[in-house]
Design a protein around this motif. Sequence first.
Motif, PDB file in Angstrom:
ATOM      1  N   UNK A  29      31.498  61.108  54.213  1.00 38.43           N
ATOM      2  CA  UNK A  29      31.752  62.516  53.954  1.00 38.43           C
ATOM      3  C   UNK A  29      32.262  62.760  52.535  1.00 38.43           C
ATOM      4  N   UNK A  30      31.774  63.859  51.948  1.00 36.61           N
ATOM      5  CA  UNK A  30      32.271  64.326  50.661  1.00 36.61           C
ATOM      6  C   UNK A  30      33.225  65.500  50.841  1.00 36.61           C
ATOM      7  N   UNK A  31      33.357  65.974  52.067  1.00 39.01           N
ATOM      8  CA  UNK A  31      34.343  67.015  52.374  1.00 39.01           C
ATOM      9  C   UNK A  31      34.863  66.811  53.787  1.00 39.01           C
ATOM     10  N   UNK A  32      35.913  67.529  54.123  1.00 45.55           N
ATOM     11  CA  UNK A  32      36.592  67.322  55.398  1.00 45.55           C
ATOM     12  C   UNK A  32      36.490  68.565  56.279  1.00 45.55           C
ATOM     13  N   UNK A  33      36.569  68.331  57.603  1.00 43.79           N
ATOM     14  CA  UNK A  33      36.473  69.405  58.568  1.00 43.79           C
ATOM     15  C   UNK A  33      37.832  69.875  59.053  1.00 43.79           C
ATOM     16  N   UNK A  79      36.817  83.243  62.224  1.00 49.89           N
ATOM     17  CA  UNK A  79      36.308  84.026  63.352  1.00 49.89           C
ATOM     18  C   UNK A  79      35.294  83.300  64.216  1.00 49.89           C
ATOM     19  N   UNK A  80      34.607  82.302  63.667  1.00 47.57           N
ATOM     20  CA  UNK A  80      33.438  81.752  64.351  1.00 47.57           C
ATOM     21  C   UNK A  80      33.636  80.381  64.979  1.00 47.57           C
ATOM     22  N   UNK A  81      34.768  79.726  64.736  1.00 45.57           N
ATOM     23  CA  UNK A  81      35.009  78.432  65.374  1.00 45.57           C
ATOM     24  C   UNK A  81      35.153  78.630  66.876  1.00 45.57           C
ATOM     25  N   UNK A  82      34.573  77.706  67.648  1.00 43.96           N
ATOM     26  CA  UNK A  82      34.608  77.825  69.113  1.00 43.96           C
ATOM     27  C   UNK A  82      34.981  76.485  69.732  1.00 43.96           C
ATOM     28  N   UNK A  83      35.849  76.509  70.724  1.00 47.76           N
ATOM     29  CA  UNK A  83      36.158  75.266  71.435  1.00 47.76           C
ATOM     30  C   UNK A  83      34.981  74.871  72.305  1.00 47.76           C
ATOM     31  N   UNK A 143      25.508  75.182  66.865  1.00 44.35           N
ATOM     32  CA  UNK A 143      24.346  75.045  65.968  1.00 44.35           C
ATOM     33  C   UNK A 143      23.954  76.353  65.290  1.00 44.35           C
ATOM     34  N   UNK A 144      23.924  77.441  66.068  1.00 46.64           N
ATOM     35  CA  UNK A 144      23.524  78.720  65.482  1.00 46.64           C
ATOM     36  C   UNK A 144      24.533  79.196  64.443  1.00 46.64           C
ATOM     37  N   UNK A 145      25.827  79.020  64.735  1.00 49.41           N
ATOM     38  CA  UNK A 145      26.850  79.472  63.794  1.00 49.41           C
ATOM     39  C   UNK A 145      26.882  78.602  62.536  1.00 49.41           C
ATOM     40  N   UNK A 146      26.734  77.291  62.713  1.00 46.50           N
ATOM     41  CA  UNK A 146      26.706  76.392  61.552  1.00 46.50           C
ATOM     42  C   UNK A 146      25.530  76.738  60.645  1.00 46.50           C
ATOM     43  N   UNK A 147      24.372  76.981  61.230  1.00 38.17           N
ATOM     44  CA  UNK A 147      23.197  77.349  60.434  1.00 38.17           C
ATOM     45  C   UNK A 147      23.420  78.666  59.698  1.00 38.17           C
ATOM     46  N   UNK A 148      24.066  79.610  60.363  1.00 34.87           N
ATOM     47  CA  UNK A 148      24.309  80.912  59.734  1.00 34.87           C
ATOM     48  C   UNK A 148      25.263  80.793  58.540  1.00 34.87           C
ATOM     49  N   UNK A 149      26.360  80.060  58.721  1.00 35.85           N
ATOM     50  CA  UNK A 149      27.333  79.935  57.636  1.00 35.85           C
ATOM     51  C   UNK A 149      26.730  79.167  56.466  1.00 35.85           C
ATOM     52  N   UNK A 162      28.062  70.263  66.702  1.00 39.01           N
ATOM     53  CA  UNK A 162      28.933  70.751  67.758  1.00 39.01           C
ATOM     54  C   UNK A 162      28.842  69.811  68.968  1.00 39.01           C
ATOM     55  N   UNK A 163      29.937  69.483  69.647  1.00 35.04           N
ATOM     56  CA  UNK A 163      31.302  70.009  69.479  1.00 35.04           C
ATOM     57  C   UNK A 163      32.214  69.151  68.606  1.00 35.04           C
ATOM     58  N   UNK A 164      31.667  68.084  67.975  1.00 34.62           N
ATOM     59  CA  UNK A 164      32.521  67.299  67.081  1.00 34.62           C
ATOM     60  C   UNK A 164      33.110  68.184  65.991  1.00 34.62           C
ATOM     61  N   UNK A 165      32.331  69.153  65.551  1.00 40.57           N
ATOM     62  CA  UNK A 165      32.800  70.190  64.641  1.00 40.57           C
ATOM     63  C   UNK A 165      32.712  71.507  65.402  1.00 40.57           C
ATOM     64  N   UNK A 166      33.731  72.366  65.319  1.00 40.92           N
ATOM     65  CA  UNK A 166      33.804  73.507  66.248  1.00 40.92           C
ATOM     66  C   UNK A 166      32.914  74.702  65.911  1.00 40.92           C
ATOM     67  N   UNK A 167      31.736  74.460  65.354  1.00 38.30           N
ATOM     68  CA  UNK A 167      30.794  75.542  65.082  1.00 38.30           C
ATOM     69  C   UNK A 167      29.472  75.204  65.766  1.00 38.30           C
TER      70      UNK A 167
END
Length: 299
Positions: A264-268, A143-147, A217-223, A210-215
Amino acid sequence: MLFRPRHLDHRGPARGAATRWARLPVLAGVLAIVMAGLPAVQANAVQAVRYVALGDSSAAGPLIPNQIDAVCLRSDHDWPHVLATRLGAELTDVTCSGATIPDLTGRQLGVVPPQFDALRPDTDLVTLAIGANDVKLYETFLACAKPAPAPPGPTCRQRFTTDGVDQFSVRIRDTAPKMATALAEIHRRSPHARVIVTGYLTYWRPGGCYPADPFTPEDANYIQATLDHLMLMLAYETFTHRATYVDIRGPSAWHGLCEPPERRWLEGLVPASPAYPYHPNATGMAHAAAIISHAVDVR
């Protein structure tokens, strides 16, 4: 944050007692003769640690080569396999992608046997990695990914807040007693086992990337904060139910989605190495196993 309950310490008699016996010359001489005559018995008496791995995709390793279970998307390079190799343990790995706490005692997808069926009275070590699917954390990724540029609209926090109450906080609270019941059942089925519970790897450093990862700053911090809240609950329930919690979030803090691929230890969203999006890669599995191995003492 490692909790090592005293009752799980099986290291045997105090060294002082052994030293006093060794100082008795006659007994020491007899002991030396007996030990010299029985090396094969000693070697045969050493048995491999019986290890059962339980949990979800964070442990199973979906899409990491080589996949050994098409239904559960389980890899032979997931961290339970790497950990078993490090320990020289006899592994029964029943981790399964998408697993929730009810799947420990019920049939996942109607076809996967209950994970707890793998537990035995003589099991020595149990690891458990679970919880994110119980609180439906995947909803945030959908729901939270954004272009880029980010369209106007509610933030991720706003999407999951109803009447001023955060939905994930409620789900985490409601999952706590289920986790407690699961830990109690592990102890009942495998009363002599060392029980290890793990959290999850770090996804984002503060502010995301963001935007390299589609979340944003506020959404990444929340998740990430929601994940941290979940892990705090897991640690508390683990500590209060006679088990050991192993923090893999801290050691992975600078190996998340915002780092170069080689770190990276995980992938996006678009994996740079074989792994399911927003899941650990083979490097992350190897490092998680190394972190967990330092907390395991089954002597």
